[in-house]
Design an enzyme around this catalytic site. Structure first.
Site, PDB file in Angstrom:
ATOM      1  N   VAL A 100       2.874   2.539   3.254  1.00 30.60           N
ATOM      2  CA  VAL A 100       2.943   1.878   1.953  1.00 30.60           C
ATOM      3  C   VAL A 100       4.142   0.940   1.948  1.00 30.60           C
ATOM      4  O   VAL A 100       5.254   1.350   2.285  1.00 30.60           O
ATOM      5  CB  VAL A 100       3.117   2.901   0.808  1.00 30.60           C
ATOM      6  CG1 VAL A 100       3.034   2.202  -0.539  1.00 30.60           C
ATOM      7  CG2 VAL A 100       2.078   4.006   0.907  1.00 30.60           C
TER       8      VAL A 100
ATOM      9  N   LYS B 275      -3.089   3.601  -0.674  1.00 31.99           N
ATOM     10  CA  LYS B 275      -1.623   3.688  -0.704  1.00 31.99           C
ATOM     11  C   LYS B 275      -1.151   4.523  -1.884  1.00 31.99           C
ATOM     12  O   LYS B 275      -0.203   5.308  -1.772  1.00 31.99           O
ATOM     13  CB  LYS B 275      -1.021   2.284  -0.775  1.00 31.99           C
ATOM     14  CG  LYS B 275      -1.220   1.505   0.526  1.00 31.99           C
ATOM     15  CD  LYS B 275      -0.774   0.073   0.373  1.00 31.99           C
ATOM     16  CE  LYS B 275      -0.883  -0.652   1.703  1.00 31.99           C
ATOM     17  NZ  LYS B 275      -0.752  -2.108   1.536  1.00 31.99           N
TER      18      LYS B 275
ATOM     19  N   GLY C   1       2.898  -7.928   6.599  1.00 31.35           N
ATOM     20  CA  GLY C   1       3.182  -8.797   7.750  1.00 31.35           C
ATOM     21  C   GLY C   1       3.422  -7.963   8.984  1.00 31.35           C
ATOM     22  O   GLY C   1       4.028  -6.889   8.912  1.00 31.35           O
TER      23      GLY C   1
END
Ligand code: ASP
Ligand code: MG
Length: 801
Positions: free
Chosen positions: A592, A666, A782
């Site tokens: 998360v 999440k 990312g």
């Protein structure tokens, strides 16, 4: 005056002998030297083999010729015809008799040193030195015990002093090692490796300033380098410490070798003739002052256990055990007894194990009959690991580490003064155990052996980050990161010593296809790898099936893969039970908020007892980016979505992001962190995919319906009040027990309204923080930041070792 002793391997034909002569030449110009040679190469063993062959009546001449060819190889000026004939005669006699005495054996073995020293004298003369050859049998007098004679110190000392009284300062004295003679002038030997003893005796009789012991190793190591690749050279040792090492199986010097040096405080250096510049190990009366530390191993032992209710509180049992064994000459090494006295265990040499059992069965025949003793067990699959030197913290440090690595400890023995500790372990665990203990004691470094799954964006970013930074990690944290396995869904490469920069190429060209995960586990076991960590950067459901097995195999786990935490609760909790049972760690901070320290923070708050009431946040970096753009600009939703696709922010099918399932997962992970036992189905998710586009259409079709997408989101945007923006939010309400994912309107001026780019934000409301939540904000997506996060987990795990 210095004594230089050279071992057989340092005198083998070729470079070895040349190196040795170079060293001698170098030292000879500095001052008076005595050199003591062992037999060259493998000569002593070869002579022994010739003797055996002759005794069996086998043909020995061809090997004898080979032996002499070797001896005369260094110089054409060497003429050993006489020696050849003498040996031939000896062997003929043995051959006729069909047997030999130890006396004959000593006479024969002596030729190894005689030939070796004559060779040295010749070669040094050829180099232009003045040389004197001395047959030590003239000087070193011993008792009658052929094979390992005791030196008669007083006579020998007198002889040596007398003989060398008028030695010339510029003459190199070449003296045979290993051999002496008894008072009847019969040849005796001082026991295998006895040349070391000859050298130290000579040094002591002549008050040498030092002994240089030239070998084929760099010095005394902290552990056997064949077992422990990270073993280091011990710079200096005191005599007492060296003794201790010798007694515990470290192949340094026989304990008696050091004795002659002690009184006169003559230092001895263990040096490598193949690496003469090395500093070696210095043994003197001072040592390093720090107390040595080394790990040594004794193999070929057996553990004997005696158990039975009749031993309880009985006096005299132990005494009978050890006197029965000592009567038969069996020595006992490590003894350990349960405080209840119901059982006793000890170590003997393996070759004596059966005999010991017979002796004890006889000794305790009556007790066995009365069932007072239930069994006398022998376990020959054990080895002893000893830690030598003051190591008061050793037990705390290493015991846990051994257990975590699944090493079973049968017996533990700690000397009262804490100078050494011995552990009896399963021989199969030996290599692993020695490495774990060695790593701990030297604190020099720890090593993680990584098994990496996944080479997608995150996976390959991580591997590259590790390879590019591991030297620095090693320098700063004393931690070695060894990449043992790299696998993607198709291929696998393995290397016990670690993969390097070329991993990608290797995986492609040499990677094993259709591998099984079990193979990797087996590989780790086979190579006795310690501190194994599975790193899962895949999105694979199947790999998660193996997590329990990983834990059972004593591996720790670090994952960016979320599946283990979002599957049915039964799996979630059973995995945690196994982890707990095996004392394994499972870290998944990147599940998360990528690299943000979210899960750790929540865990800490939770365990510290601060009740978490609500967690709310923008969980998806992808959707953060899309709605931040969309809310700010007048652009249509579709063009912003394409933008995100192009930037690589979305999944290949953006509906996976828009469905909200990822955010839902999440949220579930966080909920479970605070002990809510929810299932994924209980998360209420508002999907962002227009209803008609959810199922039954391909990605291409999805992308072709631009207008439908734009209209769907336009409606939402138009409904906003002035000063509001759209955010796709996950919210967990611990009081109500609800988990919800939805698109909401928030004031532009709020923390959540102000986020930029692809940032994630998490607000944690707890009892103590009240209405003013703890906020964690930053790049939440990312490959690079996620890989960093995984890397941090790996490093964090290393701290727990
Ligand atoms: N040559 C003898 C042996 O091999 C003595 C020595 O090397 O020190 O045991
Ligand atoms: Mg030797």
């Amino acid at each position: 005056m210095k004594v230089l002793k050279f071992g057989g391997k340092s005198l083998a034909n070729g470079d070895a002998l040349k190196n040795a002569l170079d060293i001698i030449s170098r030292e000879a110009v500095k001052g008076k030297i005595f050199i003591v040679f062992s037999a060259r190469g493998n000569s002593t063993n070869e002579l022994e083999a010739l003797l055996e062959a002759a005794a069996r009546g086998e043909e020995f001449r061809s090997n004898l010729k080979k032996f002499f060819a070797y001896q005369t190889f260094p110089s054409s000026a060497l003429d050993f015809k006489n020696e050849y004939q003498e040996i031939e005669q000896l062997l003929e006699g043995v051959s006729l008799l069909g047997e030999y005495s130890l006396k004959i054996k000593d006479r024969l073995l002596a030729y190894g040193e005689l030939l070796s020293c004559k060779t040295a004298a010749r070669l040094l003369a050829e180099r232009g030195f003045n040389v004197r050859f001395t047959d030590s049998r003239k000087l070193i007098k011993t008792d009658e015990k052929y094979g390992s004679a005791l030196v008669l110190l007083d006579i020998s000392e007198k002889n040596v002093k007398e003989y060398f009284k008028d030695a010339k300062p510029d003459t190199i004295e070449v003296v045979t090692g290993f051999i002496g003679s008894n008072l009847q002038n019969q040849t005796t030997t001082l026991g295998r490796n006895g040349s070391n003893y000859s050298a130290t005796l000579l040094a002591s009789f002549l008050d040498a300033e030092e002994v240089q012991n030239w070998t084929n190793v760099n010095g005394v190591y902290t552990a056997n380098p064949e077992l422990v690749p990270d073993a280091q050279i011990i710079q200096s040792l005191s005599y007492r410490e060296a003794n201790e090492l010798a007694n515990f199986g470290t192949n340094v010097l026989h304990a008696k070798t050091i004795l002659p040096l002690v009184e006169k405080k003559i230092p001895i250096k263990i040096l490598n003739s193949f690496n003469p510049e090395g500093s070696g190990t210095l043994i003197n009366d001072k040592g390093s002052g720090k107390g040595i530390k080394a790990v040594s191993v004794i193999r070929k032992v057996a553990l004997i256990g005696i158990e039975g209710r009749g031993l309880l509180g009985r006096v005299g049992i132990d005494g009978r055990i050890f006197s029965a064994l000592s009567r038969e000459g069996i020595s006992v090494r490590i003894i350990s007894q349960a405080s209840s006295e119901r059982g006793i265990g000890f170590i003997v040499d393996q070759e004596n194990a059966e005999k010991a059992r017979t002796i004890l069965s006889n000794e305790f025949a009556r007790e066995i009959e009365l069932l007072d003793i239930s069994e006398i067990g022998i376990n020959t699959d054990v080895a002893v690991v000893s830690v030598i030197g003051k190591n008061l913290n050793f037990l705390d440090q290493s015991y846990g580490a051994l257990r975590r690595n699944g090493v079973r400890i049968y017996l533990l023995n700690n000397t009262i003064n804490g100078e050494h500790i011995s552990l009896v372990i399963d021989v199969r665990d030996l290599k692993k155990a020695v490495n774990v203990i060695h790593g701990h004691i030297f604190g020099a470094f720890r090593k993680l052996n990584l098994l990496l799954f996944g080479k997608g964006n995150v996976g390959s970013a991580l591997i590259d980050q590790i390879i590019n930074t591991r030297e620095r990690v090693f320098e700063r944290r004393n931690l070695k990161l060894n990449l043992v396995a790299i696998a993607d869904s198709k291929r696998l490469v393995l290397s016990a010593n670690g993969l390097d920069k070329e991993w990608k190429q290797q995986l492609l060209t040499e990677g094993k296809q259709n591998y099984k995960v079990e193979e990797i586990i087996a590989f780790a076991k086979e190579h006795h790898l310690e501190n194994v960590v599975v790193v899962d950067n895949t999105a694979s459901k199947e790999l998660v099936d193996f997590y329990p097995l990983f834990a059972e195999s004593n591996f720790d786990i670090v994952a960016s893969n979320k599946h283990a935490n979002t599957r049915e609760y039964a799996f979630y909790s059973s995995l945690r039970k196994i982890l707990k049972k095996k004392q394994r760690t499972f870290l998944y901070e990147t599940n998360v908020g990528a690299g943000l320290p979210l899960i750790d923070t929540i865990k800490l708050l939770h365990v510290s007892g601060d009740r978490i009431q609500r967690i709310r946040g923008v969980f998806s970096g992808t959707l953060s980016y899309i709605f931040n753009q969309y809310s700010e600009s007048d652009r249509e939703f579709y063009s912003i979505l394409l933008d995100a696709v192009k930037k690589g922010f979305t999944e290949p099918d953006p509906r996976e992001d828009l469905s909200g399932n990822d955010v839902g997962r999440k949220l579930l992970i966080l909920a479970r962190e605070i002990d809510l036992k929810n299932e994924f189905e209980e998360v209420k998710i508002e999907s962002l995919i227009p209803p008609g586009m959810r199922n039954g259409i391909t990605v291409d079709e999805f992308f072709s319906r631009e207008q439908e997408l734009n209209d769907w989101f336009d409606k939402r945007k138009k409904a906003l009040n002035p000063g509001e923006v759209l955010r796709y939010v996950g919210e967990l309400d611990a009081e109500k027990g609800t988990l919800e994912v939805k698109l909401v309107a928030v004031p532009k001026e709020s923390t959540m309204g102000e986020i930029r780019g692809a940032d994630s934000i998490f607000e944690i409301y707890t009892e103590s923080y009240g209405d003013n939540p703890l906020v964690i904000l930053g790049a939440g997506a990312g490959a690079q930041v996620t890989a960093r996060g995984v890397y941090s987990d790996i490093l964090r795990l290393a701290e727990t070792l």
